[in-house]
Enzyme design. Structure first.
Site, mmCIF file in Angstrom:
data_model
loop_
_atom_site.group_PDB
_atom_site.id
_atom_site.type_symbol
_atom_site.label_atom_id
_atom_site.label_comp_id
_atom_site.label_asym_id
_atom_site.label_seq_id
_atom_site.Cartn_x
_atom_site.Cartn_y
_atom_site.Cartn_z
ATOM 1 N N SER A 27 0.792 -1.236 0.000
ATOM 2 C CA SER A 27 0.000 0.000 0.000
ATOM 3 C C SER A 27 0.825 1.287 0.000
ATOM 4 O O SER A 27 0.258 2.364 -0.211
ATOM 5 C CB SER A 27 -0.961 0.015 1.183
ATOM 6 N N LYS B 164 0.245 3.391 -2.945
ATOM 7 C CA LYS B 164 -0.952 4.223 -3.151
ATOM 8 C C LYS B 164 -0.608 5.714 -3.168
ATOM 9 O O LYS B 164 -1.225 6.496 -3.893
ATOM 10 C CB LYS B 164 -1.980 3.927 -2.058
ATOM 11 N N TYR C 178 -3.620 -2.455 -10.211
ATOM 12 C CA TYR C 178 -3.532 -2.253 -8.756
ATOM 13 C C TYR C 178 -2.782 -3.426 -8.101
ATOM 14 O O TYR C 178 -1.900 -3.215 -7.259
ATOM 15 C CB TYR C 178 -4.942 -2.092 -8.154
ATOM 16 N N TYR D 227 -4.408 4.442 7.961
ATOM 17 C CA TYR D 227 -5.744 3.841 8.125
ATOM 18 C C TYR D 227 -6.368 4.218 9.464
ATOM 19 O O TYR D 227 -6.316 5.370 9.870
ATOM 20 C CB TYR D 227 -5.682 2.313 7.957
ATOM 21 N N VAL E 128 1.311 -3.697 3.815
ATOM 22 C CA VAL E 128 1.323 -4.981 4.522
ATOM 23 C C VAL E 128 2.569 -5.812 4.228
ATOM 24 O O VAL E 128 2.796 -6.839 4.865
ATOM 25 C CB VAL E 128 0.056 -5.833 4.247
HETATM 26 O O1 DON Z 1 -5.119 -4.724 -1.471
HETATM 27 C C1 DON Z 1 -4.400 -5.501 -0.849
HETATM 28 O O2 DON Z 1 -4.882 -6.416 -0.236
HETATM 29 C C2 DON Z 1 -2.893 -5.355 -0.786
HETATM 30 N N1 DON Z 1 -2.284 -5.743 -1.943
HETATM 31 C C3 DON Z 1 -2.429 -4.035 -0.310
HETATM 32 C C4 DON Z 1 -2.878 -3.809 1.077
HETATM 33 C C5 DON Z 1 -1.979 -3.075 1.997
HETATM 34 O O3 DON Z 1 -0.775 -3.006 1.925
HETATM 35 C C6 DON Z 1 -2.728 -2.507 3.127
HETATM 36 N N2 DON Z 1 -1.868 -1.771 3.971
HETATM 37 N N3 DON Z 1 -1.427 -1.769 4.997
#
Ligand code: DON
Length: 325
Positions: free
Chosen positions: A70, A73, A195, A247, A265
């Site tokens: 993320s 983003k 994405y 978040y 993540v």
């Molecule tokens: O959309 C997802 O599930 C992941 N590829 C990205 C999520 C993410 O890193 C959320 N952040 N902390």
């Protein structure tokens, strides 16, 4: 506040102290909801700081690659604003913190995603990376991220495949925003794939710090001098990172750390001290909100010891660059 030393060795020493203080913390879990992410080594821990003058300070596993997740983003939002302008981007995605988890299935009262840092908003924002076909859009994305990092970045194809295989909730979010005309139904699944790809780009803590320094330096990479983002987009990106980047921890983060940041993540946190520094941390043990446990600790210490909080009395007039390095 450490005494000033013109060679910046005080920063290197501080990074080593902070790294040593937190490297044995074993709270938190490596992300497993995307199976390929589980391959990360839970003990890895790296920190890097890059100034807008191009000084680089790093410690620990700062050159170990992991997927950007993320943190991407913030970069895609910067690209969207740079190419399409604020008004067009705001038509499709909002700027309010949602107070919810990153994958929340919720839209604002105008039926837009709350902000570009939650998945619904990030998927919508990926729609602004345009091209004749997927290959062209993929190349544009990688060119932008590589320019921000100052080196050629690659995709972790295993994580990418794993994201696509398991990303049913994200697929649902893409159709939800399409239902409200925020995405084109002819290309929304291609955009979703983009994405997944943007989350799967391999970076290091050092790359995150260079990317952060690029944002801190008005969109110009301080190492390569390439103009990656429009200057006008930076204010908007940093605002949204401040309010939404962590978040449902964003409020406490801003209170305690006060550095616009974006977590992922994969274990990375990308931070920006405006006009002064980029910061990158990597440690894949995550708390329940999906933020890196050791990363948060490192940022708290750096913010306190160096006075980096946006509203700290020491953080004015590029204090850090003038007096510390
Ligand atoms: O959309 C997802 O599930 C992941 N590829 C990205 C999520 C993410 O890193 C959320 N952040 N902390």
């Amino acid at each position: 506040m450490p005494p000033s030393r013109p060679d910046g060795s005080v920063i290197q020493e501080l990074l080593e102290v902070v790294h040593d203080r937190h490297r044995h913390i074993d709270d938190g879990e490596v992300a497993s909801y995307i199976p390929a992410l589980q391959r990360a080594n839970p003990d890895h821990f790296g920190i890097c700081i890059v100034s807008t003058r191009g000084d680089v300070f790093e410690v620990g596993d700062s050159q170990v690659e992991f997927t950007i997740q993320s943190c991407s983003k913030a970069l895609v939002y910067a690209h969207a604003l740079s190419v399409h302008g604020r008004a067009k981007v705001l038509e499709r995605v909002g700027i309010e913190p949602s107070g919810d988890a990153f994958n929340s299935i919720a839209l604002d009262s105008s039926n837009r995603a709350f902000n570009p840092m939650v998945n619904a908003g990030a998927i919508t924002t990926a729609g602004f990376i345009e091209g004749a076909d997927f290959a062209e859009r993929r190349a544009k994305l990688l060119r932008c991220f590589s320019a921000a990092a100052g080196r050629e970045l690659t995709v972790d194809e295993t994580v990418y495949a794993s994201e696509a295989e398991t990303g049913h909730r994200n697929r649902a979010l893409a159709w939800l925003v399409t239902n409200f005309d925020r995405m084109d139904p002819a290309t929304n699944m291609q955009t979703l794939d983009l994405y997944f790809l943007q989350c799967s780009v391999r970076v290091t803590a050092r790359d995150l710090a260079v990317m952060g320094a690029t944002l801190a330096n008005l969109g110009i990479n301080p190492l390569t001098k390439e103009n990656v983002f429009e200057m006008a987009s930076v204010q908007d990106v940093l605002s949204v990172m401040s309010t939404c980047g962590m978040y449902d921890y964003a409020g406490e983060w801003m209170f305690r750390v006060g550095i616009p940041a974006k977590s992922g993540v994969g274990g990375g946190i990308l931070g920006v001290v405006n006009r002064q520094l980029g910061i990158g941390t990597y440690s894949p043990r995550l708390d329940a909100r999906g933020n890196s446990v050791r990363g948060i600790k490192a940022y708290c210490d750096l913010a306190d010891d160096l006075g980096l909080h946006a509203f700290n009395f020491m953080n004015s007039g590029s204090h850090f660059l003038k007096h510390v390095i």
